[in-house]
Design a protein around this motif. Structure first.
Motif, mmCIF file in Angstrom:
data_model
loop_
_atom_site.group_PDB
_atom_site.id
_atom_site.type_symbol
_atom_site.label_atom_id
_atom_site.label_comp_id
_atom_site.label_asym_id
_atom_site.label_seq_id
_atom_site.Cartn_x
_atom_site.Cartn_y
_atom_site.Cartn_z
ATOM 1 N N THR A 102 -45.736 69.111 -17.504
ATOM 2 C CA THR A 102 -44.381 69.653 -17.693
ATOM 3 C C THR A 102 -43.325 68.551 -17.699
ATOM 4 O O THR A 102 -42.133 68.841 -17.564
ATOM 5 N N ASP A 103 -43.759 67.314 -17.866
ATOM 6 C CA ASP A 103 -42.841 66.175 -17.778
ATOM 7 C C ASP A 103 -42.195 65.914 -19.135
ATOM 8 O O ASP A 103 -42.869 65.511 -20.092
ATOM 9 N N GLN A 155 -39.992 59.229 -12.834
ATOM 10 C CA GLN A 155 -40.235 59.614 -11.454
ATOM 11 C C GLN A 155 -41.271 60.738 -11.363
ATOM 12 O O GLN A 155 -42.160 60.713 -10.507
ATOM 13 N N GLN A 156 -41.174 61.696 -12.245
ATOM 14 C CA GLN A 156 -42.134 62.800 -12.227
ATOM 15 C C GLN A 156 -43.527 62.323 -12.610
ATOM 16 O O GLN A 156 -44.528 62.735 -11.992
ATOM 17 N N SER A 157 -43.626 61.464 -13.596
ATOM 18 C CA SER A 157 -44.938 60.939 -13.985
ATOM 19 C C SER A 157 -45.532 60.055 -12.897
ATOM 20 O O SER A 157 -46.750 60.075 -12.662
ATOM 21 N N GLY A 215 -45.064 60.399 -9.636
ATOM 22 C CA GLY A 215 -45.572 61.305 -8.610
ATOM 23 C C GLY A 215 -46.891 61.946 -8.998
ATOM 24 O O GLY A 215 -47.783 62.120 -8.163
ATOM 25 N N ALA A 216 -47.041 62.293 -10.281
ATOM 26 C CA ALA A 216 -48.301 62.881 -10.747
ATOM 27 C C ALA A 216 -49.452 61.882 -10.626
ATOM 28 O O ALA A 216 -50.573 62.251 -10.243
ATOM 29 N N SER A 267 -51.708 69.865 -8.896
ATOM 30 C CA SER A 267 -50.308 69.420 -8.851
ATOM 31 C C SER A 267 -50.070 68.249 -9.792
ATOM 32 O O SER A 267 -49.017 68.164 -10.449
ATOM 33 N N ALA A 268 -51.050 67.339 -9.895
ATOM 34 C CA ALA A 268 -50.897 66.204 -10.808
ATOM 35 C C ALA A 268 -50.875 66.658 -12.261
ATOM 36 O O ALA A 268 -50.038 66.201 -13.058
ATOM 37 N N VAL A 295 -50.142 69.672 -13.489
ATOM 38 C CA VAL A 295 -48.958 70.488 -13.772
ATOM 39 C C VAL A 295 -47.713 69.610 -13.848
ATOM 40 O O VAL A 295 -46.856 69.778 -14.737
ATOM 41 N N SER A 296 -47.604 68.658 -12.921
ATOM 42 C CA SER A 296 -46.429 67.784 -12.914
ATOM 43 C C SER A 296 -46.352 66.940 -14.187
ATOM 44 O O SER A 296 -45.282 66.808 -14.791
ATOM 45 N N MET A 297 -47.490 66.383 -14.593
ATOM 46 C CA MET A 297 -47.481 65.570 -15.810
ATOM 47 C C MET A 297 -47.362 66.443 -17.061
ATOM 48 O O MET A 297 -46.698 66.062 -18.037
#
Length: 219
Positions: free
Chosen positions: A82-83, A189-191, A193-194, A75-76, A78-80
């Protein structure tokens, strides 16, 4: 004894009540099964008494932690990975956008977490082998060694990314660096969370190292 005395004498009779039938029925009924928690505790105690039983229990817990860590690192990454964010206002010659690929530290973060997730997926085979053969030390030594390397890699990646994201949130007045996140709030915010997910996975890796070291004890 005359007829008058015979009539006056009390008559006794033996009756079979429902008590004996109820007792027989109660004896015929099977005993109620103990609650689930009691059966689980008994199973754990029985398993702990077997040779290497406590090591097998640690191996099962280790397997569960590896699944959680894989989910955290995937999840980390993928989240980073696609940021990215583009601001709605732009000119003919300039577009204002932010992408993780523009920051080498964030690129390293994605690669580190992806590598950790791949290793953990491969290590599930060794974790299952430790459950089957809990007394063997070679698989546990392999896991301990590479788990330590995984801790170092993911901690370095998460720390480097956290430093960049902190500067993006707070800026630096002495260096005249403005707070990047004032404009690109979704990107930050997305970074963030990652990075939190990556630190969670790193903590789980540390727990795996402790479990591996504990299971290497002879007693």
């Amino acid at each position: 004894m005359n007829s008058t005395e015979a009539a006056a004498a009390p008559s006794t009779s033996i009756t079979v009540g429902n008590g004996s039938a109820d007792a027989a029925a109660g004896a015929a009924k099977p005993a109620a099964a103990p609650p689930y928690r009691i059966r689980l505790v008994r199973l754990v105690k029985r398993e702990m008494k077997r040779p290497g039983g406590w090591k097998r229990s640690l191996a099962c817990f280790d397997f569960f932690l590896r699944l959680l860590a894989i989910a955290a690192f995937v999840s980390a990454a993928v989240s980073m990975g696609t940021d990215s964010e583009m601001l709605p206002f732009f000119t003919k010659d300039f577009q204002f956008y932010a992408d993780f690929a523009d920051f080498p530290s964030l690129m390293f973060f994605v690669l580190a977490d992806a590598a950790a997730a791949g290793y953990l997926a491969f290590s599930l085979l060794f974790s299952i082998f430790c459950i089957i053969k809990p007394l063997l030390t070679c698989p546990r030594l392999f896991l301990l060694t590479f788990d330590l390397l995984g801790v170092a890699l993911t901690m370095a990646g998460a720390s480097a990314a956290a430093a960049i994201v902190y500067l993006a949130h707070e800026g630096n007045s002495k260096a005249n660096w403005v707070a990047f996140c004032m404009r690109f709030q979704g990107f930050c915010q997305q970074s963030s969370g990652a990075i939190i997910a990556s630190f969670v996975g790193t903590i789980l890796l540390m727990l795996m190292v402790a479990l591996s070291a504990l299971s290497l004890r002879r007693h």
